[in-house]
Write an enzyme that holds these catalytic residues in place. Sequence first.
Site, mmCIF file in Angstrom:
data_model
loop_
_atom_site.group_PDB
_atom_site.id
_atom_site.type_symbol
_atom_site.label_atom_id
_atom_site.label_comp_id
_atom_site.label_asym_id
_atom_site.label_seq_id
_atom_site.Cartn_x
_atom_site.Cartn_y
_atom_site.Cartn_z
ATOM 1 N N ASP A 112 0.858 -1.195 0.000
ATOM 2 C CA ASP A 112 0.000 0.000 0.000
ATOM 3 C C ASP A 112 0.896 1.248 0.000
ATOM 4 O OD1 ASP A 112 -2.449 1.328 0.143
ATOM 5 O OD2 ASP A 112 -2.616 1.157 2.321
ATOM 6 N N ASP A 149 2.775 6.110 -4.198
ATOM 7 C CA ASP A 149 1.943 7.264 -3.852
ATOM 8 C C ASP A 149 2.800 8.517 -3.899
ATOM 9 O OD1 ASP A 149 0.329 9.194 -2.933
ATOM 10 O OD2 ASP A 149 -0.084 8.295 -0.975
ATOM 11 N N GLU A 155 -1.886 7.164 -7.245
ATOM 12 C CA GLU A 155 -2.947 8.008 -6.676
ATOM 13 C C GLU A 155 -2.878 9.411 -7.233
ATOM 14 O OE1 GLU A 155 -3.913 7.501 -2.575
ATOM 15 O OE2 GLU A 155 -4.225 9.644 -2.241
ATOM 16 N N GLY A 214 -8.718 6.687 8.378
ATOM 17 C CA GLY A 214 -9.028 6.788 9.806
ATOM 18 C C GLY A 214 -10.534 6.809 10.037
ATOM 19 N N HIS A 236 -9.951 4.456 -1.132
ATOM 20 C CA HIS A 236 -9.213 4.383 0.124
ATOM 21 C C HIS A 236 -10.132 4.865 1.242
ATOM 22 C CE1 HIS A 236 -4.876 3.679 -1.083
ATOM 23 N NE2 HIS A 236 -5.548 3.600 -2.220
ATOM 24 N N GLY A 237 -9.723 4.585 2.486
ATOM 25 C CA GLY A 237 -10.525 5.068 3.617
ATOM 26 C C GLY A 237 -11.828 4.309 3.768
ATOM 27 N N ASN A 275 -9.991 -0.207 0.359
ATOM 28 C CA ASN A 275 -8.986 -0.397 1.405
ATOM 29 C C ASN A 275 -9.600 -0.254 2.793
ATOM 30 O OD1 ASN A 275 -7.256 -0.444 -0.744
ATOM 31 N ND2 ASN A 275 -5.893 1.141 0.023
ATOM 32 N N VAL A 276 -9.249 -1.178 3.666
ATOM 33 C CA VAL A 276 -9.752 -1.158 5.044
ATOM 34 C C VAL A 276 -8.590 -1.379 5.999
ATOM 35 C CG1 VAL A 276 -11.279 -2.267 6.711
ATOM 36 C CG2 VAL A 276 -11.937 -2.194 4.299
ATOM 37 N N ALA A 277 -8.355 -0.428 6.890
ATOM 38 C CA ALA A 277 -7.287 -0.582 7.875
ATOM 39 C C ALA A 277 -7.809 -0.346 9.296
ATOM 40 C CB ALA A 277 -6.136 0.382 7.565
HETATM 41 P P1 13P Z 1 -8.985 3.312 6.714
HETATM 42 O O1 13P Z 1 -7.979 3.243 7.809
HETATM 43 O O2 13P Z 1 -9.885 4.488 6.810
HETATM 44 O O3 13P Z 1 -9.727 2.029 6.530
HETATM 45 O O4 13P Z 1 -8.164 3.574 5.357
HETATM 46 C C1 13P Z 1 -7.315 2.567 4.923
HETATM 47 C C2 13P Z 1 -6.650 2.923 3.657
HETATM 48 O O5 13P Z 1 -7.186 3.574 2.789
HETATM 49 C C3 13P Z 1 -5.282 2.378 3.485
HETATM 50 O O6 13P Z 1 -4.727 2.742 2.275
#
Ligand code: 13P
Length: 306
Positions: free
Chosen positions: A89, A111, A141, A187, A216-217, A241-243
């Site tokens: 990523d 990126d 991106e 986040g 993303h996000g 994307n999920v973090a």
């Molecule tokens: P979140 O932490 O909001 O899920 O975003 C993750 C992300 O986009 C990593 O590239």
Amino acid sequence: MKLPGALTLTELLPPAQREGYAVAAFSARYRACVRPVLQAAVELRSPVIIEISQRELGWFGLTPRDFREAVEEAARELRSDVPLCLHLDHTWEFGVIHSAVEAGFSSVMIDASAQPFDENVRQTREVVEYAHAHGVSVEAELGKLTTTDKMETEGDEALYTVPEEALEFVERTGCDVLAVSIGTAHGVYPVKNPKIDFERLAAIRRLLPETPLVLHGGSGLPAETVHRATLLPGGGISKMNVATDLENALLAAMGGLSRMTSAQLDAQDPDLLARGLDAVRAEARDKIQNFVRSAGRADTFPLPTR
Ligand code: 13P
């Protein structure tokens, strides 16, 4: 050597774009979280992307090789035969991209979105030439996301992707997949329903009918927003994307611990850790089933050769 059987985003995403679903890209962050994420995909017969960024590698104390080994080990233990992509990523240093490709990642993200347009084009083009020579796909991106966790981006100001620039960017760089900025943030969201610019997404899709688009996000987005973003005419986003949601599920289930390194997580009490990892699996299952809706899609891909 490339992780045996790992697919590129070019192999993984076009069916999703055509069929109106997305593939979740889970930032496992901790070594131990790789297994429950893959387990969720195996249980639900779903394609999956497992990823980690340059900043996460540094923060959680892992190398690309550690991460590849964790994925390989989990795939072997689970006898995984679902379509899997091992992706780097957000990364801005070529050295990290080289190590990931050498460690066997099947896809990378450059990126350079913080740079002016022409410099972003130049750096992305360079990575595309290198990665393609190794059979690795490239995500790039254009535009900027806001952040509430300061993990991937620093700024509070969003810069939405301009559709005409997106077309020029993809033509000049030859990148395989494009991450767009349309109102999501890294986040947790300060508001319940972030406003997503679907018109902009549709305009980008009209100009770039073939290029898979990435959202993303993905944490904290309402399911209907994700459904709408995947179901545009010609195909919406096909990678999400999920973090944050994964890490929050882990730490909450472990009694509200604070963020730690990957090695510190491994050293936690085994029963407590097992509870945390079970919550990660449940969170990944929920995203696969109810958000990106990729459950059952694994069987529409040719069988991987591992
Ligand atoms: P979140 O932490 O909001 O899920 O975003 C993750 C992300 O986009 C990593 O590239």
